[in-house]
Motif scaffolding. Structure first.
Motif, mmCIF file in Angstrom:
data_model
loop_
_atom_site.group_PDB
_atom_site.id
_atom_site.type_symbol
_atom_site.label_atom_id
_atom_site.label_comp_id
_atom_site.label_asym_id
_atom_site.label_seq_id
_atom_site.Cartn_x
_atom_site.Cartn_y
_atom_site.Cartn_z
ATOM 1 N N ARG A 18 0.781 -1.109 -0.238
ATOM 2 C CA ARG A 18 -0.361 0.099 -0.022
ATOM 3 C C ARG A 18 1.199 1.200 -0.392
ATOM 4 N NH1 ARG A 18 -2.326 -2.657 4.335
ATOM 5 N NH2 ARG A 18 -1.938 -1.519 5.633
ATOM 6 N N ARG A 19 1.848 1.451 1.018
ATOM 7 C CA ARG A 19 2.862 2.555 0.646
ATOM 8 C C ARG A 19 3.440 2.465 -0.131
ATOM 9 N NH1 ARG A 19 6.340 0.950 5.228
ATOM 10 N NH2 ARG A 19 4.763 0.849 6.617
ATOM 11 N N TYR A 20 3.961 1.710 -1.336
ATOM 12 C CA TYR A 20 4.677 1.865 -2.698
ATOM 13 C C TYR A 20 4.217 1.365 -3.724
ATOM 14 C CZ TYR A 20 8.585 2.033 0.749
ATOM 15 O OH TYR A 20 9.653 2.925 1.764
ATOM 16 N N ALA A 21 2.558 1.741 -3.632
ATOM 17 C CA ALA A 21 1.940 1.167 -4.576
ATOM 18 C C ALA A 21 1.644 1.508 -5.403
ATOM 19 C CB ALA A 21 0.631 1.361 -4.594
ATOM 20 N N ILE A 22 1.900 3.608 -6.036
ATOM 21 C CA ILE A 22 2.510 4.455 -6.478
ATOM 22 C C ILE A 22 3.434 4.045 -7.609
ATOM 23 C CG2 ILE A 22 3.259 6.276 -5.102
ATOM 24 C CD1 ILE A 22 0.443 7.071 -7.704
ATOM 25 N N VAL A 23 4.174 3.708 -6.588
ATOM 26 C CA VAL A 23 5.797 3.210 -7.450
ATOM 27 C C VAL A 23 5.006 1.996 -9.050
ATOM 28 C CG1 VAL A 23 7.949 2.036 -7.308
ATOM 29 C CG2 VAL A 23 7.251 4.412 -5.664
ATOM 30 N N PHE A 24 4.313 1.314 -8.610
ATOM 31 C CA PHE A 24 3.768 0.284 -9.328
ATOM 32 C C PHE A 24 3.000 0.587 -10.565
ATOM 33 C CE2 PHE A 24 5.659 -2.048 -5.822
ATOM 34 C CZ PHE A 24 6.424 -2.945 -5.887
ATOM 35 N N VAL A 25 2.204 1.598 -9.978
ATOM 36 C CA VAL A 25 1.711 2.058 -10.833
ATOM 37 C C VAL A 25 2.112 3.196 -11.831
ATOM 38 C CG1 VAL A 25 -0.200 4.804 -11.285
ATOM 39 C CG2 VAL A 25 -0.419 2.037 -9.062
ATOM 40 N N PHE A 26 3.112 3.890 -11.680
ATOM 41 C CA PHE A 26 4.491 4.990 -12.860
ATOM 42 C C PHE A 26 4.871 3.796 -13.131
ATOM 43 C CE2 PHE A 26 8.446 6.603 -13.277
ATOM 44 C CZ PHE A 26 7.954 8.098 -13.906
ATOM 45 N N VAL A 27 5.716 2.937 -12.356
ATOM 46 C CA VAL A 27 6.126 1.705 -13.591
ATOM 47 C C VAL A 27 5.528 1.556 -14.874
ATOM 48 C CG1 VAL A 27 7.679 -0.014 -14.056
ATOM 49 C CG2 VAL A 27 7.836 1.072 -11.959
ATOM 50 N N GLY A 28 4.123 1.183 -13.916
ATOM 51 C CA GLY A 28 3.511 0.494 -15.100
ATOM 52 C C GLY A 28 2.878 1.606 -16.519
ATOM 53 N N VAL A 29 2.973 2.096 -16.241
ATOM 54 C CA VAL A 29 2.499 3.525 -16.912
ATOM 55 C C VAL A 29 3.696 3.656 -17.928
ATOM 56 C CG1 VAL A 29 1.662 5.541 -17.725
ATOM 57 C CG2 VAL A 29 0.861 4.151 -16.200
ATOM 58 N N VAL A 30 4.180 4.035 -17.480
ATOM 59 C CA VAL A 30 6.183 3.955 -18.501
ATOM 60 C C VAL A 30 5.891 3.068 -19.105
ATOM 61 C CG1 VAL A 30 8.418 3.777 -18.131
ATOM 62 C CG2 VAL A 30 7.359 5.529 -16.875
ATOM 63 N N SER A 31 5.281 1.897 -18.743
ATOM 64 C CA SER A 31 6.230 0.339 -19.276
ATOM 65 C C SER A 31 5.168 0.088 -21.021
ATOM 66 C CB SER A 31 5.457 -0.995 -18.665
ATOM 67 O OG SER A 31 7.178 -0.572 -17.802
ATOM 68 N N VAL A 32 3.260 1.185 -20.393
ATOM 69 C CA VAL A 32 3.003 0.752 -21.633
ATOM 70 C C VAL A 32 3.142 1.810 -22.613
ATOM 71 C CG1 VAL A 32 0.150 1.859 -21.853
ATOM 72 C CG2 VAL A 32 0.833 0.136 -19.837
ATOM 73 N N ILE A 33 3.681 2.391 -22.304
ATOM 74 C CA ILE A 33 3.350 3.842 -23.264
ATOM 75 C C ILE A 33 5.293 3.401 -23.898
ATOM 76 C CG2 ILE A 33 4.071 6.716 -23.771
ATOM 77 C CD1 ILE A 33 1.288 5.747 -22.683
ATOM 78 N N TYR A 34 6.148 3.339 -23.031
ATOM 79 C CA TYR A 34 7.252 2.904 -24.042
ATOM 80 C C TYR A 34 7.491 1.679 -24.828
ATOM 81 C CZ TYR A 34 12.759 1.740 -24.274
ATOM 82 O OH TYR A 34 14.008 1.116 -24.505
ATOM 83 N N GLY A 35 6.432 0.755 -23.982
ATOM 84 C CA GLY A 35 6.434 -0.651 -24.828
ATOM 85 C C GLY A 35 5.401 -0.205 -26.341
ATOM 86 N N ALA A 36 4.477 0.632 -25.963
ATOM 87 C CA ALA A 36 3.983 0.680 -27.648
ATOM 88 C C ALA A 36 5.005 2.034 -28.748
ATOM 89 C CB ALA A 36 2.644 1.634 -27.058
ATOM 90 N N LEU A 37 5.714 2.806 -27.867
ATOM 91 C CA LEU A 37 6.542 3.385 -28.433
ATOM 92 C C LEU A 37 7.312 2.283 -29.972
ATOM 93 C CD1 LEU A 37 6.312 7.065 -27.235
ATOM 94 C CD2 LEU A 37 4.615 6.844 -28.940
ATOM 95 N N VAL A 38 8.114 1.920 -28.770
ATOM 96 C CA VAL A 38 9.205 1.396 -29.279
ATOM 97 C C VAL A 38 8.958 0.292 -29.838
ATOM 98 C CG1 VAL A 38 11.543 -0.144 -28.909
ATOM 99 C CG2 VAL A 38 10.874 1.720 -27.439
ATOM 100 N N SER A 39 7.585 -0.210 -30.079
ATOM 101 C CA SER A 39 7.353 -1.243 -31.008
ATOM 102 C C SER A 39 7.169 -0.892 -32.636
ATOM 103 C CB SER A 39 5.725 -1.357 -30.590
ATOM 104 O OG SER A 39 6.106 -2.562 -29.559
ATOM 105 N N LEU A 40 6.142 1.075 -32.379
ATOM 106 C CA LEU A 40 6.114 1.629 -33.465
ATOM 107 C C LEU A 40 7.638 1.498 -34.446
ATOM 108 C CD1 LEU A 40 3.457 3.383 -34.961
ATOM 109 C CD2 LEU A 40 3.997 5.038 -33.864
ATOM 110 N N ALA A 41 8.016 1.999 -33.326
ATOM 111 C CA ALA A 41 9.913 2.321 -34.393
ATOM 112 C C ALA A 41 10.305 1.359 -34.830
ATOM 113 C CB ALA A 41 10.547 2.299 -33.809
ATOM 114 N N GLN A 42 9.659 -0.313 -35.119
ATOM 115 C CA GLN A 42 10.411 -1.813 -35.007
ATOM 116 C C GLN A 42 10.176 -1.728 -36.633
ATOM 117 O OE1 GLN A 42 12.441 -2.744 -33.193
ATOM 118 N NE2 GLN A 42 11.918 -0.703 -32.163
ATOM 119 N N ARG A 43 10.849 -2.217 -37.812
ATOM 120 C CA ARG A 43 10.928 -2.623 -38.866
ATOM 121 C C ARG A 43 11.009 -3.611 -38.515
ATOM 122 N NH1 ARG A 43 12.216 0.630 -42.918
ATOM 123 N NH2 ARG A 43 13.611 2.586 -41.974
#
Length: 496
Positions: free
Chosen positions: A270-295
Motif C-alpha cells: 500500500r505504501r509503495y503502490a504508486i511506484v508500481f503504477v508509475f512503472v506500469g504506465v511508463v512500460s505501457v507508453i514506452y513499449g508501444a512507442l518502441v514497437s511503433l519504431a520497429q522494422r
C-alpha cells in the motif's frame, strides 16, 4: 490429480530420452498426446473446481524439507487455475505447430515437455522454495531452447536472457529468505505467510524485501527498465519458444505480484503502490512507442509484451491505493490484471506463431521485405488481422474485457496515470495497422517467388488460440466467475 497434471509432461520427456532410436514420427505423436492428455486433465480440474474455506482446491500439503518448514504444498484458486489452463493450451498449440520440425526433434520435444512441467508447477506451488525451484528451472529450460534452436545470434541472446533472469531469481531468493526469517514460526508456506503478513509495520525491513521481490518479478515480467533482455531473446528464439516465453514465462512475474507480494506484504504494498503504477504506465507508453519504431515484425511483437505487461502492473498498483478507491474498484482491477495475463498469453502466443509462419516463407522478419501477401496467402492475412485486432483490445476479443476492467478499476485511485495509459491503445492500433499494411497490402513483394498460405498443421495450432480469445471476449462469464472470488480475497488481504 494436481500432481499428475504437473508431472505428466516431464514423465513423457524422460520416456522419450530413455527409449533409443525413437523415430521422429513417434516423437511428434507422443509429444502431442502428452500435451493433449494434460489439457484434458486441466479441463477436468476446471469442471470439478470447488475451492475450500481457504480459497484453494485440490490441495496437497506434504512435508518436504522439515528442518526449514518447507513443504510440497500445491493448490489452485482463481488466480492460478486460469494460468494453468493457459499453459496447457499453449503447450499443446506449440506441439502441433512443431509437427513438421525435424531438427533434433527428440531433444526439442523433451525440453518443451520439461518446460511445461516447470510452468505448471510454478502456478500451483504454495511454498516459496517450491516456487523458486520451478522459477529457476524455467530459466534453464528456455535458455537451451533459445541457444539450441534459435537463429543466427541465438547464443548471445540466450546468454543475456539467462544472466538477466538468473539475477532476478537471486533477488527473489533474498526476498524469500527475508520473509522466512520474519515469520513466527519460520515458514516458507505462502498461505501461512499471507495469514501472518510478518513484515507489517516494520518499515525498512518490509521495504527491503519488497525491493528484492519487486526486482525479481519485474525482470521476469519484464517492465521498464528491466526489459532489455526480452527483444533479443524473442527475435532469436524459434517461434514456438517465443510463444511460450511470452505466453507463459512472462506471467511468472505478474503472477508473483498477485500471489506473493500483494497478500504477504500488504502494508508495504500500500505504501509503495504508486511506484508500481508509475512503472506500469511508463512500460505501457514506452513499449508501444518502441514497437511503433520497429522494422522487424517479431521484435515489434516482443515490445508489445512490455506494453501489455505495463497494464497489469498499473492495475495491481492501483489496487494497493486503498484510500482513493472502493474495494469493488480494486477487485475489478485485480480481476482485469489476471484476465489480461490470460488474454495476452493467447493473443501474443498466436502472433509469435504467425511470425514463425512469415519467417518460414521468407527467411526474414523484416517487414520492408514483404508486401501484398494477402493476395497469395489470404488465410494467413486473415488470421494475422484477427490477432492484431485482438491485441489492440478491440471489442469482441479477450483484450477488451481485460483492459476495460483494468481502466475501470484503476481510474478512481490513479486517474492521471490511467488516462495516460489510454494513449497506449492508440499507439498499439497504429503499429499493428502499419505492420499489416506493409506485409499484406499493396503490390506483391517477397524474398521468394510465391509465399504460400497457412498449412493445415499451422492452422490447427493457431486458430484455437484466436478462437479462445474470441470466446472470452464474447462469453467471459465462465472465466470471470473463477477469477473474481480470488481477487476479492487478495483485495481483502491487501486492505488489512
Amino acid at each position: 490429480m494436481l500432481s499428475a497434471v504437473v508431472f505428466l509432461p516431464v514423465a513423457v520427456a524422460v520416456v522419450l530420452l530413455a527409449v533409443p532410436r525413437t523415430s521422429d514420427r513417434l516423437v511428434r505423436w507422443l509429444w502431442i498426446a502428452a500435451t493433449a492428455i494434460d489439457l484434458a486433465l486441466v479441463v477436468g480440474l476446471w469442471i470439478g473446481y470447488s475451492p475450500g474455506p481457504g480459497g484453494f482446491a485440490y490441495e496437497v500439503n506434504v512435508k518436504w524439507i522439515p528442518s526449514i518448514s518447507s513443504g510440497y504444498h500445491l493448490g489452485v484458486d482463481g488466480l492460478s487455475l486460469p494460468l494453468v489452463a493457459l499453459t496447457a493450451v499453449l503447450f499443446l498449440a506449440c506441439a502441433v505447430y512443431s509437427f513438421r520440425d525435424s531438427d533434433r526433434l527428440r531433444s526439442y520435444a523433451a525440453l518443451f515437455l520439461f518446460l511445461q512441467t516447470v510452468c505448471l508447477g510454478l502456478f500451483v506451488a504454495l511454498d516459496l522454495i517450491l516456487f523458486f525451484v520451478f522459477f529457476d528451472l524455467s530459466i534453464v529450460g528456455m535458455y537451451f531452447v533459445i541457444a539450441g534452436w534459435g537463429h543466427r545470434n541465438a547464443a548471445k541472446a540466450a546468454l543475456k536472457f539467462f544472466l538477466y533472469t538468473f539475477l532476478g531469481s537471486l533477488a527473489l531468493l533474498l526476498g524469500f529468505i527475508g520473509l522466512y526469517l520474519a515469520a513466527t514460526p519460520h515458514t516458507f508456506d505462502i498461505v501461512e505467510l499471507a495469514r501472518q503478513a510478518p513484515l507489517t509495520g516494520t518499515g525498512f525491513a518490509g521495504a527491503a524485501v519488497l525491493i528484492a521481490l519487486g526486482i525479481g518479478f519485474a525482470i521476469k515480467t519484464p517492465t521498464v527498465p528491466f526489459h532489455t533482455w526480452l527483444p533479443p531473446a524473442h527475435t532469436e528464439a524459434p517461434a514456438a519458444g517465443s510463444a511460450i516465453l511470452a505466453g507463459v514465462l512472462l506471467k511468472m512475474g505478474t503472477y508473483g505480484f498477485v500471489r506473493i507480494m500483494m497478500p504477504v506484504l500488504p502494508d508495504t504494498w500500500r505504501r509503495y503502490a504508486i511506484v508500481f503504477v508509475f512503472v506500469g504506465v511508463v512500460s505501457v507508453i514506452y513499449g508501444a512507442l518502441v514497437s511503433l519504431a520497429q522494422r522487424d515484425f517479431k521484435r515489434m511483437i516482443a515490445y508489445t509484451s512490455v506494453n501489455h505487461m505495463g497494464y497489469i502492473l498499473l492495475a495491481v498498483g492501483a489496487a494497493g491505493i486503498v484510500a482513493s478507491s472502493t474495494a469493488q474498484a480494486r477487485e475489478i482491477a485485480v480481476t482485469g490484471a489476471v484476465t489480461q495475463m490470460v488474454s495476452h498469453g493467447l493473443i501474443t502466443g498466436a502472433l509469435f506463431l504467425l511470425s514463425g509462419v512469415l519467417y518460414q516463407r521468407g527467411q526474414t522478419y523484416e517487414m520492408d521485405s514483404y508486401g501484398g501477401l494477402a493476395g497469395t496467402a489470404p488465410r494467413f492475412a486473415g488470421l494475422t488481422a484477427l490477432a492484431a485486432f485482438a491485441s489492440l483490445g478491440l471489442p469482441g476479443f479477450s483484450g477488451f474485457i481485460a483492459e476495460f476492467q483494468i481502466f475501470t478499476g484503476s481510474l478512481g485511485s490513479a486517474p492521471v496515470s490511467t488516462v495516460v495509459a489510454f494513449l497506449g491503445i492508440l499507439v498499439t492500433a497504429a503499429l499493428f495497422l502499419r505492420a499489416f499494411q506493409k506485409i499484406f497490402l499493396g503490390p506483391y513483394r517477397a524474398p521468394t517467388d510465391r509465399v504460400g498460405d497457412i498449412t493445415v498443421v499451422e492452422g490447427v495450432a493457431i486458430v484455437p488460440l484466436i478462437a479462445a480469445a474470441v470466446v472470452i471476449g464474447i462469453f467471459p462469464r465462465f472465466l470471470l466467475e473463477v477469477i473474481e472470488p480470488a481477487s476479492r480475497i487478495v483485495v481483502t488481504l491487501v486492505g488489512r
